[in-house]
Design an enzyme around this catalytic site. Structure first.
Site, short mmCIF file in Angstrom:
data_model
loop_
_atom_site.label_atom_id
_atom_site.label_comp_id
_atom_site.label_asym_id
_atom_site.label_seq_id
_atom_site.Cartn_x
_atom_site.Cartn_y
_atom_site.Cartn_z
N MET A 1 0.81 -1.42 -0.14
CA MET A 1 0.17 -0.20 0.31
C MET A 1 0.97 0.87 0.01
O MET A 1 0.34 2.57 0.11
CB MET A 1 -1.27 -0.05 1.13
N CYS A 2 2.14 1.24 -0.34
CA CYS A 2 2.73 2.31 -0.25
C CYS A 2 2.88 2.59 -1.32
O CYS A 2 3.57 2.32 -2.84
CB CYS A 2 3.93 2.02 -0.16
N HIS A 3 2.63 4.29 -1.91
CA HIS A 3 2.68 4.91 -3.20
C HIS A 3 4.31 5.53 -3.13
O HIS A 3 5.55 5.79 -2.28
CB HIS A 3 2.39 6.71 -2.43
N GLU B 1 9.86 4.13 3.86
CA GLU B 1 11.46 3.95 2.72
C GLU B 1 12.41 3.75 3.84
O GLU B 1 13.26 3.22 3.79
CB GLU B 1 11.05 5.26 2.52
N ASP C 1 24.13 -11.17 5.21
CA ASP C 1 24.32 -12.28 3.75
C ASP C 1 25.49 -11.78 3.30
O ASP C 1 26.65 -12.96 3.00
CB ASP C 1 23.52 -11.17 2.93
#
EC number: 4.6.1.17
Length: 160
Positions: free
Chosen positions: A75-77, A117, A131
């Site tokens: 749902m992030c713009h 973000e 990683d």
């Protein structure tokens, strides 16, 4: 009408319409961390990890993650980000563990905030350190990830 902002009349997911919101400067700062052993700490600070420069790669991963948040958080713009900075600070816990504190700062001028973000950048940065160093030790601990502060928008400023 649905009482939920991200649910439409049929009960399905939707992205909120922000077209009527004001454009303002918005910033967000998020934190994450990863605790590593002495061998990994030394490899990172001496830049001797066989996969390359761990902090530089993690920093780039964090920046890329912030730029791509809307592709992984439903749902992030999508936002035109105007600045992304990922910073590091070591905390020496004892002679056997070291915590890399990660701060991600994101800014934009737009109609919706950049909290997700910043959180995504901090998370991806910690995951990238894991990683790149997991061949040395898989027992690293990624710490809490949280919003430290945000500014701008209708809801105003927030500081943890």
């Amino acid at each position: 009408m649905s009482k939920f902002t991200h649910i439409n009349e049929q009960g399905n997911a939707k992205m909120v319409d922000v077209s009527n919101k004001n454009i303002t400067k918005r910033t967000a700062q998020a934190h994450s961390s990863i605790t590593v052993n002495e061998t990994i700490y030394q490899q990172i600070i001496d830049n001797t990890n066989k996969k390359g420069n761990v902090l530089n790669t993690a920093q780039i991963a964090g920046i890329m993650a912030a730029k791509n948040t809307s592709t992984i958080i439903p749902m992030c713009h999508p936002l035109p980000l105007t600045g992304i900075d990922v910073q590091f600070n070591w905390q020496i816990n004892d002679n056997t563990t070291y915590t890399l504190n990660i701060t991600a700062i994101v800014s934009t001028t737009g109609k919706t905030g950049v909290e997700m973000e910043a959180l995504t950048a901090a998370s991806a940065t910690a995951l990238t350190v894991y990683d790149m160093t997991k061949a040395v030790d898989k027992g690293m601990i990624i710490g809490e990830t949280y919003l430290e502060s945000k500014s701008g928008g209708k809801s105003g400023d927030y500081r943890r």
